[in-house]
Write a protein that holds these residues in place. Structure first.
Motif, PDB file in Angstrom:
ATOM      1  N   GLU A 154     -23.779  -7.576  23.001  1.00 45.83           N
ATOM      2  CA  GLU A 154     -22.691  -8.084  23.817  1.00 45.83           C
ATOM      3  C   GLU A 154     -23.076  -7.937  25.282  1.00 45.83           C
ATOM      4  OE1 GLU A 154     -18.451  -6.959  22.756  1.00 45.83           O
ATOM      5  OE2 GLU A 154     -18.743  -5.801  24.596  1.00 45.83           O
ATOM      6  N   VAL A 155     -22.750  -8.940  26.095  1.00 47.24           N
ATOM      7  CA  VAL A 155     -23.030  -8.864  27.526  1.00 47.24           C
ATOM      8  C   VAL A 155     -21.733  -8.998  28.300  1.00 47.24           C
ATOM      9  CG1 VAL A 155     -24.076 -10.079  29.473  1.00 47.24           C
ATOM     10  CG2 VAL A 155     -25.408  -9.694  27.407  1.00 47.24           C
ATOM     11  N   GLU A 156     -21.497  -8.031  29.165  1.00 45.37           N
ATOM     12  CA  GLU A 156     -20.320  -8.121  30.013  1.00 45.37           C
ATOM     13  C   GLU A 156     -20.783  -8.529  31.401  1.00 45.37           C
ATOM     14  OE1 GLU A 156     -17.780  -4.622  29.998  1.00 45.37           O
ATOM     15  OE2 GLU A 156     -17.063  -5.176  32.006  1.00 45.37           O
ATOM     16  N   LEU A 157     -20.191  -9.571  31.945  1.00 44.30           N
ATOM     17  CA  LEU A 157     -20.570 -10.036  33.279  1.00 44.30           C
ATOM     18  C   LEU A 157     -19.555  -9.470  34.259  1.00 44.30           C
ATOM     19  CD1 LEU A 157     -21.375 -13.728  32.318  1.00 44.30           C
ATOM     20  CD2 LEU A 157     -22.882 -11.729  32.241  1.00 44.30           C
TER      21      LEU A 157
ATOM     22  N   LYS B  24     -30.829 -16.910  20.619  1.00 47.14           N
ATOM     23  CA  LYS B  24     -30.391 -17.466  21.898  1.00 47.14           C
ATOM     24  C   LYS B  24     -30.629 -16.451  23.006  1.00 47.14           C
ATOM     25  CE  LYS B  24     -27.111 -21.120  21.062  1.00 47.14           C
ATOM     26  NZ  LYS B  24     -25.746 -21.575  21.181  1.00 47.14           N
ATOM     27  N   THR B  25     -30.955 -16.950  24.185  1.00 42.33           N
ATOM     28  CA  THR B  25     -31.190 -16.037  25.303  1.00 42.33           C
ATOM     29  C   THR B  25     -29.876 -15.771  26.027  1.00 42.33           C
ATOM     30  OG1 THR B  25     -31.563 -17.789  26.902  1.00 42.33           O
ATOM     31  CG2 THR B  25     -33.477 -17.055  25.634  1.00 42.33           C
ATOM     32  N   ILE B  26     -29.883 -14.698  26.827  1.00 44.16           N
ATOM     33  CA  ILE B  26     -28.693 -14.390  27.637  1.00 44.16           C
ATOM     34  C   ILE B  26     -28.403 -15.580  28.542  1.00 44.16           C
ATOM     35  CG2 ILE B  26     -27.695 -12.808  29.340  1.00 44.16           C
ATOM     36  CD1 ILE B  26     -29.605 -10.638  28.360  1.00 44.16           C
TER      37      ILE B  26
ATOM     38  N   ARG C 158     -24.419  -3.080  24.113  1.00 46.04           N
ATOM     39  CA  ARG C 158     -23.707  -3.740  25.184  1.00 46.04           C
ATOM     40  C   ARG C 158     -24.497  -3.606  26.474  1.00 46.04           C
ATOM     41  NH1 ARG C 158     -19.758  -1.392  28.092  1.00 46.04           N
ATOM     42  NH2 ARG C 158     -18.248  -2.747  29.110  1.00 46.04           N
ATOM     43  N   LEU C 159     -24.440  -4.646  27.260  1.00 44.99           N
ATOM     44  CA  LEU C 159     -25.168  -4.677  28.530  1.00 44.99           C
ATOM     45  C   LEU C 159     -24.175  -5.167  29.587  1.00 44.99           C
ATOM     46  CD1 LEU C 159     -28.209  -4.131  29.025  1.00 44.99           C
ATOM     47  CD2 LEU C 159     -28.609  -6.580  28.787  1.00 44.99           C
ATOM     48  N   VAL C 160     -24.075  -4.447  30.705  1.00 43.98           N
ATOM     49  CA  VAL C 160     -23.197  -4.912  31.783  1.00 43.98           C
ATOM     50  C   VAL C 160     -24.072  -5.427  32.922  1.00 43.98           C
ATOM     51  CG1 VAL C 160     -21.314  -4.315  33.352  1.00 43.98           C
ATOM     52  CG2 VAL C 160     -21.481  -3.187  31.105  1.00 43.98           C
ATOM     53  N   LEU C 161     -23.902  -6.708  33.262  1.00 44.69           N
ATOM     54  CA  LEU C 161     -24.740  -7.329  34.293  1.00 44.69           C
ATOM     55  C   LEU C 161     -23.940  -7.555  35.565  1.00 44.69           C
ATOM     56  CD1 LEU C 161     -26.694 -10.042  32.245  1.00 44.69           C
ATOM     57  CD2 LEU C 161     -27.309  -7.654  32.685  1.00 44.69           C
ATOM     58  N   ASP C 162     -24.630  -7.480  36.676  1.00 48.49           N
ATOM     59  CA  ASP C 162     -24.015  -7.653  37.994  1.00 48.49           C
ATOM     60  C   ASP C 162     -24.032  -9.139  38.359  1.00 48.49           C
ATOM     61  OD1 ASP C 162     -22.962  -7.223  40.455  1.00 48.49           O
ATOM     62  OD2 ASP C 162     -24.805  -6.444  41.342  1.00 48.49           O
ATOM     63  N   ILE C 163     -23.239  -9.896  37.679  1.00 44.24           N
ATOM     64  CA  ILE C 163     -23.237 -11.348  37.919  1.00 44.24           C
ATOM     65  C   ILE C 163     -21.825 -11.891  37.733  1.00 44.24           C
ATOM     66  CG2 ILE C 163     -23.820 -11.980  35.553  1.00 44.24           C
ATOM     67  CD1 ILE C 163     -25.678 -14.164  36.726  1.00 44.24           C
TER      68      ILE C 163
ATOM     69  N   VAL D  74     -28.608  -4.929  36.594  1.00 42.19           N
ATOM     70  CA  VAL D  74     -28.038  -4.315  35.388  1.00 42.19           C
ATOM     71  C   VAL D  74     -27.213  -3.108  35.812  1.00 42.19           C
ATOM     72  CG1 VAL D  74     -28.571  -3.109  33.227  1.00 42.19           C
ATOM     73  CG2 VAL D  74     -29.948  -5.080  33.944  1.00 42.19           C
ATOM     74  N   ILE D  75     -25.957  -3.064  35.375  1.00 41.47           N
ATOM     75  CA  ILE D  75     -25.074  -1.965  35.754  1.00 41.47           C
ATOM     76  C   ILE D  75     -25.030  -0.902  34.659  1.00 41.47           C
ATOM     77  CG2 ILE D  75     -22.671  -1.369  36.345  1.00 41.47           C
ATOM     78  CD1 ILE D  75     -22.440  -4.255  37.489  1.00 41.47           C
ATOM     79  N   GLU D  76     -25.075  -1.351  33.422  1.00 38.41           N
ATOM     80  CA  GLU D  76     -24.926  -0.423  32.302  1.00 38.41           C
ATOM     81  C   GLU D  76     -25.672  -0.985  31.105  1.00 38.41           C
ATOM     82  OE1 GLU D  76     -20.644   0.855  32.265  1.00 38.41           O
ATOM     83  OE2 GLU D  76     -21.057   1.055  30.108  1.00 38.41           O
ATOM     84  N   GLY D  77     -26.104  -0.089  30.215  1.00 33.35           N
ATOM     85  CA  GLY D  77     -26.781  -0.522  29.011  1.00 33.35           C
ATOM     86  C   GLY D  77     -28.293  -0.414  29.134  1.00 33.35           C
TER      87      GLY D  77
END
Lengths: 568, 215
Positions: free
Chosen positions: A484-487, A500-502, A563-568, A529-532
């Motif tokens: 899961e990716v959280e933006l 599929k890619t991010i 889970r990955l939190v991205l700075d976007i 990347v903020i978290e993950g």
């Protein structure tokens, strides 16, 4: 008459003779101090006399031929653009922000260097200028108001031959044209030129020097009796605080420039050279190791390293490998693009910055990998910094940019037709044992990069002393994970399925994501990347950047965590 | 054995460090706290130089003072090439003439610097005006020199102690509020001095870019 800071008249600010090789001239026009210097390519730069960093006068700096180096903390600025190319306090980073000094318009003509406070007027030669051969007199600085100096010059005319007053604080007296350079409200320089080259030049120069010196003394005696005029007060733009801080790893930008293919030639067997020129002016500042994205007629975008030397901004020269299996990118350049064609390029980006504080720099190139290293060698060469360039090719005919390499002063060693084991031994010898402040830069086929990395590591070279740039990502991408990716800034949560890619999922969700190579090599899609925990599969980030876990390339890399939190 | 009684920020002491660096001479330094300690007026220093001025140079038992005199001594004794203080009578006179101008630069440009930076009670506008008067004449001399094929203050085609003697307080003039913007030929000459092999810097005097022949 009062002087105006916004006066757009062109005035002479120096004689051509005032700018000998590697000198920095100190001038002033309408209250603004100028650092004036001629680069080795002949171009004259007129800049605000102030380093953007700490405000020290650039006129006490060092003219390095293609760059001007500030004497205080060594910031370097490029010929023509005045863009910052190197910040010694951050030797491993490219100064990617738009750090650019204030420049003034310049024209060298009739033995004089002309400039203006702004670009509002095109340069216009004085009446009759184009027909003559002009001989500049010794300039005479005068501590008096420019209009008084002009009046004094007019007063030199004999009664039967009145002075011919010209526009822009200028006057013609017989064979002599005099221009008054308004330095400040109470200071001026008399700059004279004679039509034609006199026979006894020294005697003529001494004669005019004596006449003008006497005039100067009279004018200064008169000026001392008057109250001194208030000096002009130019406003200096404040330097933003964040200029002194370095940006994060990379900032993708969307700007493109249109360039003309000025020249296309066979540089070597299998290597085509392209010279890309702007339609007017000069191209943006770049640093050694930088590349541009080239937008090809078939819609593809490919990266090519700039081979140019310092301050060389009239065109970029790139080298393209003729036979290339890469998605038809180079192929279309080589086969379809012709001289005169227009192409779009990005601003230069640098993922391969060159440190200039090394006691020894080893440059290792394989095949077309010579391109960024040629640029690096040129920069080191201009500054007389020690380097060795090892260039590996299969046969001698494949040596690209041979004439350029021959004009370098440093150690350039060509290795042709070596067997794989011999290449390994040669690399090992070229590297030697590591000692403090030694750096190696390598560009070439993946096998060579790996060889240099492994050899260097076994010979004691620490990771931060080994610099490389991949052309392409040869790794097999494992896209089997789901996560899961959280933006964070878009307030969106996306599910990334296997296969599929991010980046793809983000685009499907309507986000605009800049990208270029889409194989984890160019860094365009770099995201914070903020978290993950990242599952890095790119070849762009180095090992420590990957371990830092602060940025990810969304085109190939994935998550190890759920889970990955991205700075976007 | 050479010993220099030295104050690091003194242009007159720097003249000797500069020539000894160019001549590759080894020497010891005994620091003298000119400011703020005023050690050049202390009893022990006045025994070395009753005039109470820096620099003093000891060569074995010989004690010398006055920077211009010491430059001549060092050149005559240690410069095997004979270029820094040639024996020719006319050139000797020419050099001594510029040594005297160097002292005038000290009493003007250096005085303004001492007043602004070292709390000395001197007439600053007068000192500045005096320096500008000298710089104007030097600029004219050097400008015509460039046209006549003379790169240095004196006639020989190489630098002499005249250039060393005049150089430091020209370069430090801005610390006394004396700009050199109006003296482009003087600024170019200062580039040439800074490109002499063996050149050394001091606080306020920076290196120049490479010369033509080295580039």
């Amino acid at each position: 008459m009062t002087l105006s800071l916004s006066d757009s008249t062109w005035y002479p600010i120096a004689s051509s003779d005032d700018l000998p090789f590697r000198h920095v001239y100190q001038g002033q026009l309408l209250g603004r101090e100028l650092a004036v210097w001629r680069a080795d390519d002949g171009n004259v730069n007129v800049w605000e006399n102030r380093c953007l960093h700490r405000g020290v006068r650039l006129s006490i700096g060092i003219n390095e031929g293609g760059e001007l180096k500030c004497q205080y903390h060594g910031w370097r600025y490029a010929n023509r653009s005045a863009g910052c190319t190197y910040i010694p306090a951050h030797p491993a980073d490219a100064p990617a922000r738009r750090i650019q000094n204030r420049t003034y318009p310049v024209r060298e003509a009739f033995g004089l260097v002309w400039s203006a406070a702004n670009d509002d007027q095109a340069f216009q030669p004085f009446p009759g200028a184009e027909t003559g051969d002009w001989f500049p007199l010794r300039p005479i600085p005068v501590n008096a108001a420019p209009e008084d100096v002009l009046a004094g010059l007019i007063g030199l005319a004999p009664d039967d031959q009145p002075a011919d007053i010209l526009p822009g604080l200028a006057v013609r007296l017989g064979h002599a044209h005099y221009f008054v350079q308004p330095v400040d409200s109470g200071r001026a320089v008399i700059r004279g030129v004679l039509a034609g080259q006199p026979e006894d030049a020294i005697a003529i120069l001494r004669h005019y020097n004596e006449t003008l010196t006497k005039l100067r003394d009279r004018l200064e005696r008169a000026a001392r009796k008057k109250p001194a005029p208030a000096p002009l007060e130019p406003a200096f733009e404040k330097v933003s605080v964040d200029l002194a801080t370095m940006p994060d790893i990379a900032i993708p930008r969307g700007n493109t420039t249109t360039v003309v293919v000025k020249r296309k030639w066979t540089s070597a067997d299998g290597v085509i050279g392209f010279e890309l020129a702007p339609r007017e002016g000069h191209l943006p500042t770049f640093q050694p190791g930088a590349h541009i994205d080239l937008h090809l007629p078939n819609g593809l975008i490919r990266q090519y390293s700039i081979t140019n030397g310092p301050g060389d901004l009239l065109s970029y020269i790139i080298g393209v490998k003729a036979e290339s299996a890469s998605k038809g990118g180079s192929k279309i350049l080589v086969e379809s693009v012709r001289e005169g064609d227009l192409l779009s390029i990005s601003e230069p980006r640098n993922n391969f910055p060159l440190r200039r504080d090394a006691v020894r720099t080893v440059l290792i190139a394989g095949g077309i990998g010579i391109t960024p290293l040629l640029s690096m060698a040129r920069f080191l060469d201009k500054s007389r910094l020690p380097y060795e360039l090892h260039y590996f090719t299969r046969v001698g005919e494949q040596v690209a940019f041979r004439a350029d390499l021959e004009s370098l002063h440093g150690k350039v060693i060509l290795h042709t037709g070596l067997a794989r084991t011999e290449i390994g031994q040669t690399i090992s010898q070229a590297l030697g044992e590591w000692s403090h402040a030694q750096h190696v830069y390598v560009c070439g086929p993946s096998a060579m990069l790996e060889s240099v990395r492994v050899t260097a590591a076994t010979q004691g070279w620490p990771e931060e002393s080994i610099h490389f740039e991949y052309f392409k990502n040869d790794k097999v991408i494992d896209d089997s994970s789901t996560f899961e990716v959280e933006l964070a800034r878009s307030a969106m949560t996306l599910q990334i399925p296997a296969g599929k890619t991010i980046m793809e999922v983000m685009r499907e969700a309507g986000l605009s994501v800049p990208s270029s190579c889409e194989q984890g090599a160019c860094g365009t899609c770099l995201t914070g990347v903020i978290e993950g925990e990242c599952d890095h599969q790119d070849v762009y980030l180095n090992d420590s950047e990957k371990r830092a876990n602060t940025a990810i390339l969304t085109c190939v890399s994935r998550a190890k965590s759920a889970r990955l939190v991205l700075d976007i | 054995m050479i010993t220099l009684y030295d104050f690091e920020l003194s242009g007159n002491c720097y003249k000797l460090r500069l020539l000894m660096s160019i001549l590759r001479l080894r020497y010891d330094i005994i620091p003298v706290d000119f400011f703020p300690g005023r050690q050049h007026k202390s009893d022990w220093f006045l025994k070395l130089n009753p005039f109470g001025q820096l620099p003093v140079l000891k060569d074995d038992d010989l004690v010398l003072s006055d920077s211009g005199a010491i430059l001549a001594y060092l050149a005559k004794k240690y410069d095997e090439t004979g270029q820094w203080f040639p024996n020719d009578p006319a050139i000797t006179a020419e050099i001594l003439r510029w040594h005297a101008i160097a002292d005038d630069i000290t009493s003007t440009a250096s005085a303004a610097r001492l007043a602004l930076g070292f709390d000395y009670d001197f007439d600053v506008p007068k000192a500045q005006a005096g320096a500008h008067r000298i710089f104007r004449l030097m600029d004219e001399h050097l400008w015509f020199g460039e046209r006549e094929g003379r790169d240095w203050l004196c006639t020989p085609p190489h630098p002499t102690t005249a250039d060393i003697a005049c150089f430091p307080y020209v370069m430090l003039s801005e610390e006394g509020g004396i700009g050199r913007q109006d003296y482009p030929a003087l600024r170019r000459w200062s580039d040439r001095v800074r490109r002499i092999p063996g050149f050394t810097i001091m606080s306020g005097i920076f290196p120049a870019g490479r010369a033509l022949e080295q580039a």
